[in-house]
Design an enzyme around this catalytic site. Structure first.
Site, PDB file in Angstrom:
ATOM      1  N   SER A 136       0.877  -1.173   0.000  1.00 15.39           N
ATOM      2  CA  SER A 136       0.000   0.000   0.000  1.00 15.39           C
ATOM      3  C   SER A 136       0.908   1.214   0.000  1.00 15.39           C
ATOM      4  O   SER A 136       2.088   1.111   0.378  1.00 15.39           O
ATOM      5  CB  SER A 136      -0.839  -0.023   1.284  1.00 15.39           C
ATOM      6  OG  SER A 136      -1.434   1.237   1.528  1.00 15.39           O
ATOM      7  N   TYR A 149      -1.743  -0.007  10.889  1.00 11.94           N
ATOM      8  CA  TYR A 149      -1.844  -0.393   9.476  1.00 11.94           C
ATOM      9  C   TYR A 149      -0.584   0.027   8.728  1.00 11.94           C
ATOM     10  O   TYR A 149      -0.019  -0.751   7.946  1.00 11.94           O
ATOM     11  CB  TYR A 149      -3.090   0.245   8.859  1.00 11.94           C
ATOM     12  CG  TYR A 149      -3.285  -0.098   7.401  1.00 11.94           C
ATOM     13  CD1 TYR A 149      -3.580  -1.411   7.010  1.00 11.94           C
ATOM     14  CD2 TYR A 149      -3.182   0.875   6.406  1.00 11.94           C
ATOM     15  CE1 TYR A 149      -3.753  -1.738   5.668  1.00 11.94           C
ATOM     16  CE2 TYR A 149      -3.367   0.557   5.068  1.00 11.94           C
ATOM     17  CZ  TYR A 149      -3.653  -0.746   4.702  1.00 11.94           C
ATOM     18  OH  TYR A 149      -3.823  -1.066   3.371  1.00 11.94           O
TER      19      TYR A 149
HETATM   20  C1  8X3 Z   1      -4.939   1.798   1.678  1.00  8.57           C
HETATM   21  C2  8X3 Z   1      -4.406   3.166   1.426  1.00  8.57           C
HETATM   22  O1  8X3 Z   1      -4.277   5.566   2.292  1.00  8.57           O
HETATM   23  O2  8X3 Z   1      -5.942   4.135   3.324  1.00  8.57           O
HETATM   24  O3  8X3 Z   1      -3.985   0.814   1.625  1.00  8.57           O
HETATM   25  O4  8X3 Z   1      -3.627   3.827   3.801  1.00  8.57           O
HETATM   26  S1  8X3 Z   1      -4.579   4.191   2.780  1.00  8.57           S
END
Ligand code: 8X3
Length: 253
Positions: A136, A149
């Site tokens: 990502s 995340y």
């Molecule tokens: C998803 C992109 O910008 O929400 O992987 O982290 S973000």
């Protein structure tokens, strides 16, 4: 010789399902894996009706024993798409729940490790294997509230970078795909624990966020390059997103 086989994790929805479609269209025998087999069955039915070759396998990428037994039952594997992943929570580091972080590390980092380790012998044996890691833009830069995340996706990014070094000289390439803002049915909804209003706000005023198809199309393109061509890292964002922070939003009133 049997048909080239691609394994896609998290194929029950979003980018995973779209990628499975594209690879099946490209002529791969596609093994659809995810926890939710009802969705995989529906996708398999659709693809089979179109004359594609697919198989379904229930798989939780965080369950190492299950991953190992899945790998042992595979005849061959030419392409692995590590797509299973996701975000849970948007709390600052100061107050985030460690359980959320653990969950995100389990699926986004250890899930990639589990499946890649288990399928690596088959990928090498194929003579021209491809590992795709769906990271990502959160794996390349951080933002407030991204916490666990962002840390997990940085982990996925590092797996791709390290594996590429370690496999040098072996017939397996490692492709990392790092999408920015992609509008899917589930990503933001899961992150905000089912709060549809907050999930919708992520995309508010953005004319054309990326779609799962846009990302799948890009993955299929990289996989379709000749075996000696390794697209190391491909970052894709919608035109309206210049960085994780800078997103152009049209005024809605
Ligand atoms: C998803 C992109 O910008 O929400 O992987 O982290 S973000």
């Amino acid at each position: 010789m049997s048909t080239r086989t691609a394994v896609v994790t998290g194929a029950s929805s979003g980018i995973g399902a779209a990628t499975a479609r594209k690879l099946a269209e490209a002529g791969f025998h596609v093994v659809l894996t995810a926890r939710r087999t009802d969705r995989l069955d529906a996708l398999a039915k659709e693809l089979t009706a179109d004359g594609r070759s697919v198989a379904v396998h229930a798989l939780d990428v965080t369950d190492r024993a299950a991953v190992d037994s899945f790998a042992a039952g595979l005849d061959r594997c030419d392409v692995l798409v590590n797509n299973a992943g996701g975000a849970v929570g948007s709390d600052p580091v100061a107050t985030a729940d460690p359980a959320d972080w653990r969950l995100m590390f389990e699926v986004n980092v250890l899930g990639v490790l589990n499946v890649t380790q288990a399928l690596l012998p088959a990928l090498v044996a194929s003579g021209a294997g491809t590992v795709v890691v769906l990271s990502s833009t959160a794996g390349l830069a951080t933002y407030e509230g991204g916490g666990g995340y962002v840390a997990a996706k940085h982990g996925a990014h590092v797996i791709a970078e390290t594996l590429r070094l370690e496999l040098n000289g072996k017939p397996v390439r490692v492709i990392e795909i790092a999408p920015g803002m992609v509008k899917t049915d589930e990503f933001a909804l899961t992150r905000f624990r089912g709060d549809a209003e907050r999930a919708a706000a992520v995309y508010a005023g953005v004319a054309e966020p990326l779609t799962a198809d846009d990302v799948a199309d890009t993955i299929a393109w990289t996989v379709g390059r000749p075996a000696h061509v390794n697209v190391d890292l491909l970052v894709l964002r919608p035109r309206a997103q210049a960085s994780n922070y800078k997103v152009y939003r049209e005024q809605t009133q």
